[in-house]
Design a protein around this motif. Structure first.
Motif, PDB file in Angstrom:
ATOM      1  N   PHE A 254       0.856  -1.194   0.000  1.00 25.45           N
ATOM      2  CA  PHE A 254       0.000   0.000   0.000  1.00 25.45           C
ATOM      3  C   PHE A 254       0.894   1.247   0.000  1.00 25.45           C
ATOM      4  N   PHE A 255       0.330   2.367  -0.470  1.00 23.49           N
ATOM      5  CA  PHE A 255       1.060   3.643  -0.436  1.00 23.49           C
ATOM      6  C   PHE A 255       0.520   4.494   0.702  1.00 23.49           C
ATOM      7  N   GLY A 256       1.443   4.969   1.534  1.00 25.77           N
ATOM      8  CA  GLY A 256       1.055   5.813   2.663  1.00 25.77           C
ATOM      9  C   GLY A 256       1.686   7.193   2.519  1.00 25.77           C
ATOM     10  N   TYR A 257       0.984   8.198   3.002  1.00 25.62           N
ATOM     11  CA  TYR A 257       1.441   9.586   2.841  1.00 25.62           C
ATOM     12  C   TYR A 257       1.301  10.359   4.146  1.00 25.62           C
ATOM     13  N   ARG A 258       2.173  11.334   4.319  1.00 27.96           N
ATOM     14  CA  ARG A 258       1.984  12.319   5.381  1.00 27.96           C
ATOM     15  C   ARG A 258       2.513  13.642   4.845  1.00 27.96           C
ATOM     16  N   VAL A 259       1.705  14.674   4.924  1.00 26.51           N
ATOM     17  CA  VAL A 259       2.157  16.003   4.512  1.00 26.51           C
ATOM     18  C   VAL A 259       2.179  16.891   5.743  1.00 26.51           C
ATOM     19  N   GLN A 260       3.342  17.513   5.968  1.00 27.31           N
ATOM     20  CA  GLN A 260       3.507  18.460   7.090  1.00 27.31           C
ATOM     21  C   GLN A 260       3.600  19.833   6.468  1.00 27.31           C
ATOM     22  N   HIS A 261       2.486  20.577   6.533  1.00 25.69           N
ATOM     23  CA  HIS A 261       2.448  21.815   5.744  1.00 25.69           C
ATOM     24  C   HIS A 261       3.422  22.858   6.287  1.00 25.69           C
ATOM     25  N   HIS A 262       3.319  23.158   7.573  1.00 23.50           N
ATOM     26  CA  HIS A 262       4.353  24.024   8.149  1.00 23.50           C
ATOM     27  C   HIS A 262       4.452  23.783   9.648  1.00 23.50           C
ATOM     28  N   LEU A 263       5.639  24.094  10.193  1.00 20.98           N
ATOM     29  CA  LEU A 263       5.879  23.863  11.622  1.00 20.98           C
ATOM     30  C   LEU A 263       6.202  25.181  12.320  1.00 20.98           C
ATOM     31  N   SER A 264       5.814  26.289  11.707  1.00 19.37           N
ATOM     32  CA  SER A 264       6.215  27.599  12.239  1.00 19.37           C
ATOM     33  C   SER A 264       5.553  27.931  13.568  1.00 19.37           C
ATOM     34  N   ARG A 265       4.344  27.406  13.822  1.00 21.59           N
ATOM     35  CA  ARG A 265       3.621  27.756  15.054  1.00 21.59           C
ATOM     36  C   ARG A 265       3.607  26.621  16.064  1.00 21.59           C
ATOM     37  N   GLY A 266       4.298  25.513  15.754  1.00 17.53           N
ATOM     38  CA  GLY A 266       4.282  24.351  16.650  1.00 17.53           C
ATOM     39  C   GLY A 266       4.275  23.076  15.827  1.00 17.53           C
ATOM     40  N   PRO A 267       4.066  21.930  16.492  1.00 18.42           N
ATOM     41  CA  PRO A 267       4.033  20.667  15.748  1.00 18.42           C
ATOM     42  C   PRO A 267       2.894  20.656  14.737  1.00 18.42           C
ATOM     43  N   VAL A 268       2.994  19.840  13.700  1.00 22.21           N
ATOM     44  CA  VAL A 268       1.846  19.732  12.799  1.00 22.21           C
ATOM     45  C   VAL A 268       0.814  18.818  13.435  1.00 22.21           C
ATOM     46  N   LYS A 269      -0.448  19.101  13.139  1.00 27.80           N
ATOM     47  CA  LYS A 269      -1.554  18.371  13.737  1.00 27.80           C
ATOM     48  C   LYS A 269      -2.550  18.058  12.640  1.00 27.80           C
ATOM     49  N   GLY A 270      -3.063  16.839  12.659  1.00 27.75           N
ATOM     50  CA  GLY A 270      -4.089  16.488  11.677  1.00 27.75           C
ATOM     51  C   GLY A 270      -4.277  14.989  11.592  1.00 27.75           C
ATOM     52  N   GLY A 271      -5.377  14.625  10.972  1.00 30.72           N
ATOM     53  CA  GLY A 271      -5.830  13.238  10.971  1.00 30.72           C
ATOM     54  C   GLY A 271      -5.067  12.327  10.027  1.00 30.72           C
ATOM     55  N   LEU A 272      -5.391  11.053  10.162  1.00 31.89           N
ATOM     56  CA  LEU A 272      -4.862   9.989   9.301  1.00 31.89           C
ATOM     57  C   LEU A 272      -6.069   9.300   8.683  1.00 31.89           C
ATOM     58  N   ARG A 273      -6.081   9.222   7.347  1.00 30.66           N
ATOM     59  CA  ARG A 273      -7.260   8.733   6.622  1.00 30.66           C
ATOM     60  C   ARG A 273      -6.960   7.418   5.915  1.00 30.66           C
ATOM     61  N   PHE A 274      -7.840   6.436   6.055  1.00 43.43           N
ATOM     62  CA  PHE A 274      -7.733   5.204   5.260  1.00 43.43           C
ATOM     63  C   PHE A 274      -8.912   5.208   4.287  1.00 43.43           C
ATOM     64  N   HIS A 275      -8.630   5.350   3.007  1.00 45.66           N
ATOM     65  CA  HIS A 275      -9.717   5.408   2.011  1.00 45.66           C
ATOM     66  C   HIS A 275      -9.112   5.125   0.634  1.00 45.66           C
ATOM     67  N   PRO A 276      -9.870   4.477  -0.273  1.00 42.43           N
ATOM     68  CA  PRO A 276      -9.305   4.155  -1.586  1.00 42.43           C
ATOM     69  C   PRO A 276      -8.850   5.382  -2.376  1.00 42.43           C
ATOM     70  N   ASN A 277      -9.470   6.550  -2.159  1.00 37.97           N
ATOM     71  CA  ASN A 277      -9.133   7.745  -2.960  1.00 37.97           C
ATOM     72  C   ASN A 277      -7.940   8.527  -2.429  1.00 37.97           C
ATOM     73  N   VAL A 278      -7.334   8.074  -1.336  1.00 37.45           N
ATOM     74  CA  VAL A 278      -6.234   8.859  -0.753  1.00 37.45           C
ATOM     75  C   VAL A 278      -5.096   8.992  -1.768  1.00 37.45           C
ATOM     76  N   SER A 279      -4.600  10.231  -1.923  1.00 39.50           N
ATOM     77  CA  SER A 279      -3.447  10.482  -2.804  1.00 39.50           C
ATOM     78  C   SER A 279      -2.625  11.583  -2.161  1.00 39.50           C
ATOM     79  N   ILE A 280      -1.419  11.796  -2.659  1.00 34.43           N
ATOM     80  CA  ILE A 280      -0.566  12.831  -2.060  1.00 34.43           C
ATOM     81  C   ILE A 280      -1.217  14.209  -2.229  1.00 34.43           C
ATOM     82  N   GLY A 281      -1.909  14.417  -3.353  1.00 39.18           N
ATOM     83  CA  GLY A 281      -2.556  15.716  -3.591  1.00 39.18           C
ATOM     84  C   GLY A 281      -3.682  15.965  -2.606  1.00 39.18           C
ATOM     85  N   GLU A 282      -4.506  14.919  -2.378  1.00 39.39           N
ATOM     86  CA  GLU A 282      -5.618  15.079  -1.427  1.00 39.39           C
ATOM     87  C   GLU A 282      -5.068  15.380  -0.029  1.00 39.39           C
TER      88      GLU A 282
END
Ligand SMILES: NC(=O)C1=CN([C@@H]2O[C@H](COP(=O)(O)OP(=O)(O)OC[C@H]3O[C@@H](n4cnc5c(N)ncnc54)[C@H](OP(=O)(O)O)[C@@H]3O)[C@@H](O)[C@H]2O)C=CC1
Ligand SMILES: O=C(O)CCC(=O)C(=O)O
Length: 408
Positions: free
Chosen positions: A46-74
């Protein structure tokens, strides 16, 4: 979609070119392969992704999704939205999001556990309580977070509960996190009704999605006295103008794994359900479900974006031209989840547990403040609720980036 929305907010703020570029692009995009032995003995990668948009204000925070449509762009778009949401709510985080392209409905618990554990192992160099803190999203839940905690803690040699939020309460998860997003959705809807002079007890709502967010929004709305006339999930849509009994529906879904064939309601076409008359329409599943073809047909007074990114920019333009629908944008409507995640992280760092009542009351105070800020900003600047919410969030991030400066 996320870039277009960002550009609108950045144009309004007239962001300096350097800050604008730094706000727009993600800091890190991580792609991993996750080999899993399926129950039939075959190995699937399987292909797994994590995008950390920015860390300027603290750690990155956000969910983890399991779904057939998951892509790096989404995942990149979802991470970008998390930035503005955290900043709008005043949380000390940057935005992150992750996912694995898989169909969790077709996987056994053993396969899901192995996939989650291997993904976490691959992510070890990139995550930590001060770097990146994951949480549940579509297709994942408290159990997924427990497996991640176990892998991370095993490597650390001691329990590290602050590595994720949305954990089971017995593993130092926060009281109230499971229902937080849906609770917040219902709370913001009730605030919108109040502004429009609609009484909760005379109002109706239609909900797309009966997972964590949709189901808890339904419970809370029903508790406020709102009549839920339509609900859909991947199996179909159901309709009862007299109201759907949410407790009975929950029992039916536990037995049959879907809302389809619920005896207390009729079947309706899922697309048609979205355009039925109601006071609140609550998309609580996928992105881009309100689009150019159906935006003109909506018959709701309030569009409450429980899902992330349910409305396309083309639909936004149509809704703005119509001017008769009160939009509660996603970064505000569903911010209850990440806000209680923040409470969970704080409790874990302090080795302290708050009561459910304390959690929900603090949540309502923060949501109320953000709601009023967005309304005030939109009214003062004569702009849509979406652009107002995003501009407030982007402004906070831009301020920090500008103050920290850029190494030449
Ligand atoms: N969980 C959280 O705390 C937060 C979630 N969100 C957002 O809320 C949304 C829902 O997340 P969550 O409730 O956690 O996810 P879940 O996986 O718990 O639930 C998703 C729901 O959407 C349904 N669904 C899937 N595809 C369709 C479809 N084509 N039509 C109708 N329903 C469909 C699923 O049906 P089925 O069960 O039958 O597959 C399920 O009922 C996502 O956009 C997520 O990013 C935002 C903030 C926080
Ligand atoms: O609770 C969290 O940390 C993140 C929730 C989330 O993924 C979201 O708000 O979209």
């Amino acid at each position: 979609m996320a870039s277009t929305q960002f550009d609108r907010a950045a144009d309004y703020l007239d962001l300096d070119q350097s800050v604008r570029e730094r706000c727009k692009w993600p800091k890190r995009l991580i792609t991993v392969t996750v080999p899993v032995q399926r129950d039939n003995g075959d190995t699937e990668v399987f292909f797994g992704y994590r995008v950390q948009h920015h860390l300027s204000r603290g750690p990155v925070k956000g969910g983890l999704r399991f779904h057939p449509n998951v892509s790096i762009g989404e995942v990149a778009a979802l991470a970008m939205w998390m930035n503005w949401k955290c900043a709008l709510m005043g949380l000390p985080y940057g935005g992150g999001k992750g996912g694995i392209a898989c169909d969790p409905r077709s996987m056994s618990t053993r396969e899901l556990e192995n996939m989650t554990r291997r993904f976490t192992t691959e992510m070890l160099p990139f995550i930590g309580p001060e770097t990146d803190v994951m949480a549940p999203d579509m297709g994942t839940n408290a159990q997924t977070m427990a497996w991640i905690t176990d892998v991370y803690s095993t490597h650390a040699g001691h329990l590290v509960p602050s590595i994720v939020t949305g954990k089971p309460v017995e593993l130092l998860g926060s009281e109230g996190r499971t229902q937080a997003t849906g609770h917040g959705v219902a709370f913001t809807i009730s605030r919108a009704f109040y502004k429009l002079g609609i009484e909760d007890t005379k109002a109706t709502a239609i909900i797309q999605g009966f997972g964590n967010v949709g189901a808890h929004a339904a419970y809370t709305l029903a508790r406020y006295g709102v009549t839920i006339t339509g609900i859909s999930d991947i199996t179909g849509a159901i309709w009862n103008p007299k109201g759907i009994d949410i407790n009975q529906l929950t029992e039916h879904v536990a037995k049959t794994h879907g809302v389809k064939d619920f005896p207390g309601a009729d079947a309706i076409d899922p697309e048609e359900m979205l355009t039925q008359p109601c006071d609140a329409l609550v998309p609580a599943a996928l992105e881009q479900v309100i689009h150019a073809d159906n935006a003109g047909k909506l018959q709701c007074r309030v569009l409450a974006e429980a899902a992330n990114g349910p409305t396309t920019p083309e639909a936004d333009t149509i809704l703005e031209e119509r001017g008769d629908i009160f939009l509660i944008p996603d970064v505000l409507c569903n911010a209850g989840g990440v806000t209680v995640s923040y409470f969970e992280w704080v409790q874990n760092l302090q080795h302290y547990q708050w009561s459910e009542q304390e959690v929900l009351s603090k949540l309502e105070t923060m949501l109320e403040k953000a709601f009023e800020n967005v309304m005030h900003f939109a009214e003062t600047n004569q702009m849509s609720h979406r652009v107002a919410a995003l501009a407030l969030g982007v402004h906070e991030v831009a301020k920090v980036k500008a103050t920290r400066g850029l190494f030449p």
